[in-house]
Design an enzyme around this catalytic site. Structure first.
Site, PDB file in Angstrom:
ATOM      1  N   HIS A   1       1.039  -1.185   0.066  1.00 27.45           N
ATOM      2  CA  HIS A   1       0.149   0.176   0.040  1.00 27.45           C
ATOM      3  C   HIS A   1       0.844   1.266  -0.049  1.00 27.45           C
ATOM      4  O   HIS A   1       0.342   2.246   0.390  1.00 27.45           O
ATOM      5  CB  HIS A   1      -1.020  -0.056   1.191  1.00 27.45           C
ATOM      6  CG  HIS A   1      -2.109  -1.066   1.119  1.00 27.45           C
ATOM      7  ND1 HIS A   1      -3.366  -0.664   0.666  1.00 27.45           N
ATOM      8  CD2 HIS A   1      -2.169  -2.481   1.105  1.00 27.45           C
ATOM      9  CE1 HIS A   1      -4.034  -1.790   0.455  1.00 27.45           C
ATOM     10  NE2 HIS A   1      -3.500  -2.731   0.728  1.00 27.45           N
TER      11      HIS A   1
ATOM     12  N   SER B   1     -11.271 -17.999 -23.197  1.00 22.63           N
ATOM     13  CA  SER B   1     -10.585 -18.378 -21.959  1.00 22.63           C
ATOM     14  C   SER B   1     -10.655 -19.672 -21.366  1.00 22.63           C
ATOM     15  O   SER B   1     -11.910 -20.185 -21.278  1.00 22.63           O
ATOM     16  CB  SER B   1     -11.151 -17.286 -21.020  1.00 22.63           C
ATOM     17  OG  SER B   1     -10.993 -17.709 -19.427  1.00 22.63           O
TER      18      SER B   1
ATOM     19  N   GLY C   1      -7.734 -14.892  -7.736  1.00 19.06           N
ATOM     20  CA  GLY C   1      -8.137 -14.343  -6.368  1.00 19.06           C
ATOM     21  C   GLY C   1      -7.134 -14.765  -5.030  1.00 19.06           C
ATOM     22  O   GLY C   1      -7.799 -14.849  -4.019  1.00 19.06           O
TER      23      GLY C   1
ATOM     24  N   LEU D   1      -2.075 -12.808  -5.835  1.00 17.26           N
ATOM     25  CA  LEU D   1      -0.715 -13.050  -6.813  1.00 17.26           C
ATOM     26  C   LEU D   1      -0.891 -12.224  -7.948  1.00 17.26           C
ATOM     27  O   LEU D   1      -0.173 -12.361  -9.152  1.00 17.26           O
ATOM     28  CB  LEU D   1      -0.567 -14.558  -6.962  1.00 17.26           C
ATOM     29  CG  LEU D   1      -0.002 -15.134  -5.607  1.00 17.26           C
ATOM     30  CD1 LEU D   1       0.106 -16.599  -5.933  1.00 17.26           C
ATOM     31  CD2 LEU D   1       1.295 -14.507  -4.808  1.00 17.26           C
ATOM     32  N   SER D   2      -1.810 -11.623  -8.127  1.00 15.70           N
ATOM     33  CA  SER D   2      -2.009 -10.484  -9.242  1.00 15.70           C
ATOM     34  C   SER D   2      -2.203 -11.326 -10.576  1.00 15.70           C
ATOM     35  O   SER D   2      -1.612 -10.971 -11.777  1.00 15.70           O
ATOM     36  CB  SER D   2      -0.773  -9.639  -9.491  1.00 15.70           C
ATOM     37  OG  SER D   2      -1.284  -8.384  -9.428  1.00 15.70           O
ATOM     38  N   SER D   3      -3.368 -12.031 -10.754  1.00 11.73           N
ATOM     39  CA  SER D   3      -3.719 -12.887 -11.851  1.00 11.73           C
ATOM     40  C   SER D   3      -4.173 -11.603 -12.886  1.00 11.73           C
ATOM     41  O   SER D   3      -4.107 -11.922 -13.868  1.00 11.73           O
ATOM     42  CB  SER D   3      -4.795 -13.802 -11.537  1.00 11.73           C
ATOM     43  OG  SER D   3      -5.966 -13.275 -10.910  1.00 11.73           O
TER      44      SER D   3
ATOM     45  N   ASP E   1       1.511  -3.699  -9.680  1.00 13.36           N
ATOM     46  CA  ASP E   1       1.472  -5.289 -10.067  1.00 13.36           C
ATOM     47  C   ASP E   1       1.643  -5.199 -11.581  1.00 13.36           C
ATOM     48  O   ASP E   1       2.145  -6.224 -12.072  1.00 13.36           O
ATOM     49  CB  ASP E   1      -0.104  -5.562 -10.095  1.00 13.36           C
ATOM     50  CG  ASP E   1      -0.445  -5.824  -8.174  1.00 13.36           C
ATOM     51  OD1 ASP E   1       0.534  -5.601  -7.751  1.00 13.36           O
ATOM     52  OD2 ASP E   1      -1.738  -5.663  -8.342  1.00 13.36           O
TER      53      ASP E   1
END
Ligand code: GLA
Length: 385
Positions: A36, A69, A124, A127-129, A174
């Site tokens: 943050h 996808s 979710g 880990l910044s998918s 990210d």
């Protein structure tokens, strides 16, 4: 399960009955320290994971984008008119449409394309998918269209897709990690200037490992909590008369805190200011080849997120405590908070023991069993072939 590259290719072939013109990949990320701080113009130190999102793609005529996808086993299609009206493409497709939108808005002639997406980045889990998806699509479209957009300008554009199109008020970390990281290195990023330094982070050579503990904690109101933390930081900066909390040094804290309206805001500010310093201290130790000594900084970062920024949850705190009790050198939650993953810095030989101790603690608390695995710093977005 087959390799993610093969899955993207196979998905492309079965969705479109043709061969892709190329494949591009972008990784998920873990943040070693600096949480943050990005939207406060501060410092972060993420590294890329070897878990990646792969896009197989080929051009198609007209301003149309078709996307298959693996995650949803669904195909969507949108045209320029859909993209230009944010809100028309929703769900996971918004991350893809958002990238097309941000490129078009910046004046690029985005080529129409067929895309097939497969991923190994857990969704979710903090880990910044989402940044991996944005970065993989962005590099594919930039390459396919021969667009003039160097890598150091791509993170801002991907962030704009997420902020203005998807509607999540996240910082620049990210997307920078997904695009700019280097194998074997952590990315020391100044989020104000976007200057980077690639800091060698050779865990093997130091006899260390980073154990990831996926807390499996359900996200609890994470979006609203993130936005409210950001707002309170921005309001505090305004009260203190600085452009961003980055401009408050640890040495200024004693003078700054009494000027703030309430105790909660004081705690938020204390987290951001001390966290920026912890990033700088971590970088100094890594530059000096003293990786094992960063442990206490990681643990102090966790305490600050738990007590001052108040973004942890019981599963996460339990994982950190159990890892430390089992001998981890340091441990902290990584990412935005309210669930997600813990990173524990461990002696390589003790990784299994620490993982076992965390699983035992989870069982005692009646929590869903955590997933655990070790990671090494990997490369940012690349063209595969
Ligand atoms: C999320 C956001 C980032 C950053 C982190 C917290 O991952 O996407 O921009 O703010 O939370 O450090």
């Amino acid at each position: 399960m087959t390799d993610v590259e093969d899955r993207a290719t196979a998905g492309f072939r079965s969705a479109y009955g043709q061969e892709p013109a190329g494949r591009w990949a972008a990784p998920g990320r873990a943040n070693l320290i600096g949480e943050h701080t990005d939207y406060n113009d501060g410092f972060v130190l993420p590294f890329a994971l070897s878990l990646r999102t792969v896009v197989a793609a080929a051009p198609q005529d007209g301003e149309r984008w078709t996307v298959w996808s693996e995650t949803t086993e669904a195909q969507i299609e949108f045209a320029a008119a859909d993209v230009d009206e944010p809100g028309r493409v929703t769900g996971w497709g918004a991350y893809v449409a958002g990238v097309v939108w941000a490129l078009r808005e910046a004046g690029h002639a985005v080529p129409g394309a067929r895309l097939a997406i497969a991923t190994d980045v857990p969704l979710g889990s903090g880990l910044s998918s989402s940044a991996a998806l944005e970065a993989a699509v962005l590099t594919a479209l930039v390459d396919l269209g021969g667009l003039d957009l160097p890598a150091d300008r791509q993170p801002r554009l991907a962030q704009r897709a997420e902020n203005a199109y998807v509607g999540a008020p996240t910082g620049i970390m990210d997307q920078s990690a997904a695009i700019r990281c280097r194998e074997g290195h952590a990315l020391f990023l100044d989020c104000r200037t976007e200057e980077v330094e690639h800091i060698p982070f050779d865990l093997d050579a130091a006899g260390l490992a980073i154990l990831v503990i996926d807390s499996r904690a359900p996200h609890r109101h994470a979006d609203g909590e993130y936005a409210s933390r950001r707002k309170s930081c921005e309001e505090a900066a305004a009260v203190l008369g600085v452009p961003a909390l980055r401009d408050v040094a640890v040495a200024d804290l004693d003078a700054a805190l009494p000027k703030l309206p309430d105790d909660e805001t004081r705690r938020r500010v204390r987290h951001v200011v001390t966290e920026n310093q912890r990033v700088l201290d971590t970088v100094a130790l890594l530059r000096a080849g003293r990786a094992p000594e960063i442990g206490p900084l990681l643990t102090a970062s966790h305490a600050s997120m738990r007590d001052d920024f108040e973004i942890t949850v019981p599963e996460i705190d339990t994982a950190v405590e159990a890892a430390l009790t089992a001998g981890a050198l340091g441990a902290r939650m990584t990412g935005g908070g309210f669930g997600g993953c813990v990173l524990a810095l461990v002696e390589a030989a003790s990784a299994d023991r620490v993982a076992g101790a965390v699983a035992d603690a989870y069982a005692r608390h009646g929590f869903t069993e955590p997933a655990t695995f070790t990671i090494l710093p990997a490369t940012g977005a690349t063209r595969l072939d």
